[in-house]
Write a protein that holds these residues in place. Structure first.
Motif, mmCIF file in Angstrom:
data_model
loop_
_atom_site.group_PDB
_atom_site.id
_atom_site.type_symbol
_atom_site.label_atom_id
_atom_site.label_comp_id
_atom_site.label_asym_id
_atom_site.label_seq_id
_atom_site.Cartn_x
_atom_site.Cartn_y
_atom_site.Cartn_z
ATOM 1 N N ILE A 348 0.858 -1.225 0.020
ATOM 2 C CA ILE A 348 -0.079 0.123 0.200
ATOM 3 C C ILE A 348 0.909 1.103 0.055
ATOM 4 C CG2 ILE A 348 -1.722 1.205 1.222
ATOM 5 C CD1 ILE A 348 -2.999 -1.513 2.035
ATOM 6 N N PRO A 349 0.853 2.054 -1.133
ATOM 7 C CA PRO A 349 1.667 3.175 -1.246
ATOM 8 C C PRO A 349 1.470 4.194 0.023
ATOM 9 C CG PRO A 349 0.289 2.963 -3.146
ATOM 10 C CD PRO A 349 -0.254 1.883 -2.016
ATOM 11 N N GLY A 350 2.588 4.407 0.772
ATOM 12 C CA GLY A 350 2.406 5.421 1.763
ATOM 13 C C GLY A 350 2.517 4.669 2.994
ATOM 14 N N MET A 351 2.336 3.475 3.106
ATOM 15 C CA MET A 351 2.473 2.568 4.469
ATOM 16 C C MET A 351 3.704 2.258 4.768
ATOM 17 S SD MET A 351 -0.598 0.492 5.514
ATOM 18 C CE MET A 351 -2.087 1.117 6.099
ATOM 19 N N TYR B 9 5.570 7.133 -5.475
ATOM 20 C CA TYR B 9 4.855 6.675 -4.456
ATOM 21 C C TYR B 9 5.831 6.919 -3.122
ATOM 22 C CZ TYR B 9 1.902 3.550 -7.290
ATOM 23 O OH TYR B 9 0.851 3.041 -7.924
ATOM 24 N N ALA B 12 4.955 9.946 -1.505
ATOM 25 C CA ALA B 12 3.920 10.000 -0.767
ATOM 26 C C ALA B 12 4.196 9.254 0.484
ATOM 27 C CB ALA B 12 2.752 9.194 -1.326
ATOM 28 N N GLY B 13 5.180 8.310 0.305
ATOM 29 C CA GLY B 13 5.552 7.428 1.559
ATOM 30 C C GLY B 13 6.292 8.205 2.535
ATOM 31 N N TYR B 16 3.987 9.828 4.708
ATOM 32 C CA TYR B 16 2.782 9.192 5.456
ATOM 33 C C TYR B 16 3.036 9.322 6.921
ATOM 34 C CZ TYR B 16 0.764 5.137 7.525
ATOM 35 O OH TYR B 16 -0.104 4.383 8.369
ATOM 36 N N GLY B 207 -5.435 3.742 0.306
ATOM 37 C CA GLY B 207 -3.774 3.674 -0.210
ATOM 38 C C GLY B 207 -3.994 2.642 -1.305
ATOM 39 N N ASN B 208 -4.622 1.681 -1.323
ATOM 40 C CA ASN B 208 -4.602 0.925 -2.508
ATOM 41 C C ASN B 208 -5.629 -0.273 -2.020
ATOM 42 O OD1 ASN B 208 -4.031 -1.399 -4.171
ATOM 43 N ND2 ASN B 208 -2.109 -1.475 -3.963
#
Lengths: 499, 327
Positions: A348-351, B9, B12-13, B16, B207-208
């Motif tokens: 999951i991008p950002g996780m 990504y 974004a990561g 987060y 997120g996905n």
């Protein structure tokens, strides 16, 4: 040493850091006209950073890049493109609704009569010439979305040529191509060479490198290791350069006793994908699922995992018939699935690394829905060290990790849900040899713990090296169930190729 | 070998962690403080206890809606029906809040229940029909407005009991009741988002979605949950508003959904889902309140105020984008 002016590209002493992490630490690279240079290294070796700097997507902290003898300093993709450096991406970036010609001329359409009035005739004519030159039987008027992956890639190459590219960077260009298409690609590469175009070729596939490359440059951990003529390097010495040590045995020996049957599948079918699949896997056993692309291997795993619905058939876990309607059901029954599509289904991008790891087992760390932070963190830390994940910390974004490390994190997520059976779908695709070896060792560790493993792989050595038995699929039907002794590449292919 | 797409990504990561920990809201917090200081320096009427109390009281309704829509936006959805839900739930509450008819609990339960049901309806249609949330909630926005007019026969419902009106106008220990509601809801929403598995699942779904489903997350239930939360909080906002204006107004709440979405976005919630925080949203809502209050005090007409607000929304998103690049 040849005179410097024959080099089209010379990179020396390049440095680049992201945060505290050195991505490139004194990297060098030289490229001559008409040369195919294979850039090799494990994931995280710095190949992608180097390429991003070359095409102007990132800028270096220090170091020098000479392009045709002049310093190349741009942080602008359009500029490097205009100067003649093009990159064919792993994931192809094109507009699906536009035609081949429109994509090739995207951003530099020829106009006439009025500003902004596109000269279609000229564009399509030029494209036809270009495609003919490449020996491709494509129409310039076909919409991109109707092309196969291979054809799209060819169009990318055509685009690069029409851009007067003098250096073309190819990033894993064959990862989605069939053998025949690879042959076409290599023919085109030879033609390009003959025209003096230099190519930087990035791939993990040793056989390809041996076929296509003149020179090999190896990077490791962001550092320059060596450049040698391809003819002088055999597979073992190349691996040794990349990993920095010899891998004595790629496939670890199985040592485990097989236990009771864990997963049984009976007459499983999904209309349009596969039919009548039956097999058993025992505790501690690795069952291989072999077959050509499109044989229905992934589809079988998806149905068992509840991502798609079966149209007929039954699934038993430890003798109990189970109904799996969703991955949630599958996980509850002890089925784990490591998808071939890590980006779409795994991460999951950002996780963060920690949150990805615990995603499938989060309820275990919670009381009344509230997550016990220390418990979660402790588990994540233990998993990271058990799986040897290289990460700057538990808080690092999972997408920032290299492919092999992402794969380990996703596997960690699957394992934390305490599965009895784990289905690996192309677990080593696109990851380097060192990480592959670690994944193989992990599979052995799992079987030693009594976990049943289903291994889907297109790499026959992997299937033969790891599996106790091999189920071969062809066009959605099972054609053979071979024992470990019987399984060899010829036998498997014989059953995999449709009659 | 990673390719270009991952670099996006990656950006974004990096943000987060900061977002989840509320650090990503630093930028907007700084802007908020700067604006407060500027207002305090330019008018003596700004930094007074009574003025600040007025601001927070006025902000409370928008903040309640914004908390709800933050959940929704984090999962990658949107809820345009909030303003209409405020009207429906307000009308429902007023219908049962006349003096000496029903006990106070009745209008409360009915209003919150109406919000919960309407939110549940949104969630059900979105998860079952796969129609995009934008379209579904655009539909329920109109349905809700119609229901409010039907239930009230198009007329405001007044003559409400004092105990009911206390929700909007009462004070406990000198603190207006809406502020108390705001604080309790803020803490509850923050905890839900940050400390529970459902909060974590919301980030995962936004997120996905595919990966979330493949990880065994009950994606549909999480979506139902966020729309029900959003609807219920709209019900609470409807109660506060009705009690404050002591009337059930079928035309109330028009455009409220946009203010709520604006607060969430200013507070750093990404419209593409997967990131956001309640602290950010609270600051976003306060910022909107402070600016409109400040412009009032500076005698700027409401026409100009709208222009300023629009510029701030766009500016906040641009700043957020710059932050991500820098990260």
């Amino acid at each position: 040493m040849s005179a410097p002016q024959t080099y089209i590209l010379q990179v020396s002493n390049l440095h680049k850091s992201f945060g505290g992490i050195k991505a490139l630490d004194g990297v060098q690279l030289s490229l001559q006209r008409g040369e195919v240079l294979a850039l090799m290294g494990e994931n995280g070796a710095g190949k992608s950073t180097l390429m991003k700097i070359l095409i102007g997507l990132e800028s270096a902290d220090s170091g020098e890049i000479l392009f045709e003898g002049k310093p190349l300093k741009s942080s602008n993709v359009k500029q490097t493109l205009d100067r003649g450096i093009s990159m064919i991406h792993q994931e192809i970036l094109m507009v699906p609704e536009l035609t081949v010609a429109e994509n090739i001329f995207l951003g530099r359409e020829t106009t006439r009569w009025l500003p902004g009035w596109v000269d279609d005739r000229h564009m399509y004519h030029q494209t036809d010439l270009l495609l003919a030159e490449l020996g491709l039987t494509l129409s310039a008027r076909t919409k991109m979305k109707y092309l196969s992956v291979a054809e799209r890639q060819m169009v990318e190459i055509a685009k690069a040529i029409s851009n007067n590219a003098r250096i073309i960077i190819m990033d894993e260009p064959t990862s989605a191509l069939s053998d025949k298409e690879v042959t076409t690609l290599f023919r085109i590469i030879r033609d390009l060479k003959a025209q003096g175009v230099a190519i930087i070729y990035i791939s993990h596939k040793m056989e390809e490198i041996a076929q296509v490359a003149d020179t090999i440059t190896v990077l490791r951990d962001g550092r320059y290791i060596a450049t040698k003529p391809a003819a002088e390097l055999d597979k073992e010495s190349l691996i040794a350069l990349m990993v920095g040590r010899q891998i004595d045995q790629l496939f670890p020996e199985a040592t485990t006793q097989k236990g009771e049957t864990v997963l049984s599948v009976r007459n499983l079918s999904r209309a349009g994908a596969f039919s009548d699949i039956s097999f058993d896997i025992r505790a501690g056993e690795v069952l291989g699922l072999a077959g050509l692309m499109g044989a229905g291997r992934t589809e079988v795993a998806r149905v068992i995992y509840g991502l798609d619905a079966a149209t007929a058939g039954e699934i038993f876990l430890k003798g109990q018939k189970v109904a799996v309607h969703s991955p949630q059901d599958a996980i509850r029954h002890g089925i784990g699935y490591l998808s071939e599509d890590r980006k779409a289904l795994g991460c999951i991008p950002g996780m963060s690394v920690q949150h990805t790891l615990t995603l499938s087992s989060l309820a275990r760390f919670a009381t009344w829905g509230f997550i016990e932070a220390t418990n979660e963190q402790e588990t994540a830390r233990r998993t990271v060290s058990e799986l040897h994940v290289k990460t700057s910390g538990l808080d690092q974004g999972v997408m920032q990790l290299s492919g092999g490390n992402q794969q380990k994190v996703v596997l960690g997520k699957v394992l934390l849900a305490n599965p009895d059976v784990v289905m690996f779908d192309e677990p080593t695709r696109g990851i380097d040899i060192g990480a592959k070896h670690e994944i193989y060792k992990l599979i052995r560790q799992l079987t030693a713990r009594g976990i049943a493993v289903l291994l889907i792989s297109s790499e026959l050595p992997e299937i033969i090296g790891l599996c106790d038995r091999v189920l071969v699929l062809s066009q959605g039907r099972q054609t053979a169930l071979l024992s470990g002794q019987e399984a060899n590449p010829e036998r498997i292919m014989q059953y995999a190729v449709p009659a | 070998m990673k390719q270009l797409v991952t670099s996006l990504y990656n950006q974004a990561g990096t943000s987060y962690k900061k977002r989840v920990q509320g650090i990503g809201t630093y930028g907007i917090l700084l802007a908020f403080i700067v604006i407060c200081v500027a207002l305090a320096l330019s008018t003596p009427r700004f930094l007074t206890v009574s003025n600040l109390t007025i601001i927070v009281t006025q902000v409370s309704i928008n903040a309640l809606l914004a908390f709800g829509v933050t959940f929704v936006i984090i999962t990658g959805g949107i809820d345009l029906s909030l303003g209409s839900l405020v009207a429906v739930t307000g009308v429902v509450a007023a219908m049962f809040a006349h003096p000496d008819t029903f006990p106070l609990i009745v209008p409360l339960v009915f209003a919150l229940g109406a919000g919960l049901l309407m939110g549940g309806f949104n969630g059900l249609v979105i998860t079952k029909s796969k129609v995009p949330p934008f379209i579904v909630t655009l539909g329920t926005m109109t349905i809700g407005r119609g229901l409010a007019l039907i239930l009230s026969k198009g007329r405001p419902i007044s003559n409400l009991s004092d105990s009911f009106n206390f929700i909007g106008g009462g004070k406990i220990l000198g603190i207006p009741f809406p502020i108390i509601i705001l604080l309790i809801v803020f803490v509850a929403c923050s905890l839900l988002l940050r400390k529970t598995i459902w909060g974590r699942y919301m980030y995962a779904v936004g997120g996905n979605e595919q990966a979330a489903r493949a990880s065994g997350i009950p994606v549909e239930k999480i979506k139902m949950l966020v729309y029900m939360l959003s609807g219920t909080l709209a019900g609470l906002a409807g109660l506060v508003l009705t009690a404050r204006i002591t009337t059930g107004q079928p035309n109330a709440g028009q455009g409220f959904e946009l203010d709520a979405i604006a607060a969430a976005i200013i507070g750093g919630t990404s419209t593409s889902g997967g990131s956001g925080s309640m602290t950010g949203t609270l600051i976003g809502a306060l910022l909107i309140g402070v600016i409109s209050n400040g412009l009032d005090l500076l005698n700027v007409t409401s026409y100009y105020q709208q222009v300023v607000m629009g510029v701030i929304i766009i500016g906040a998103v641009i700043l957020d984008g710059l932050n991500r690049k820098a990260a």
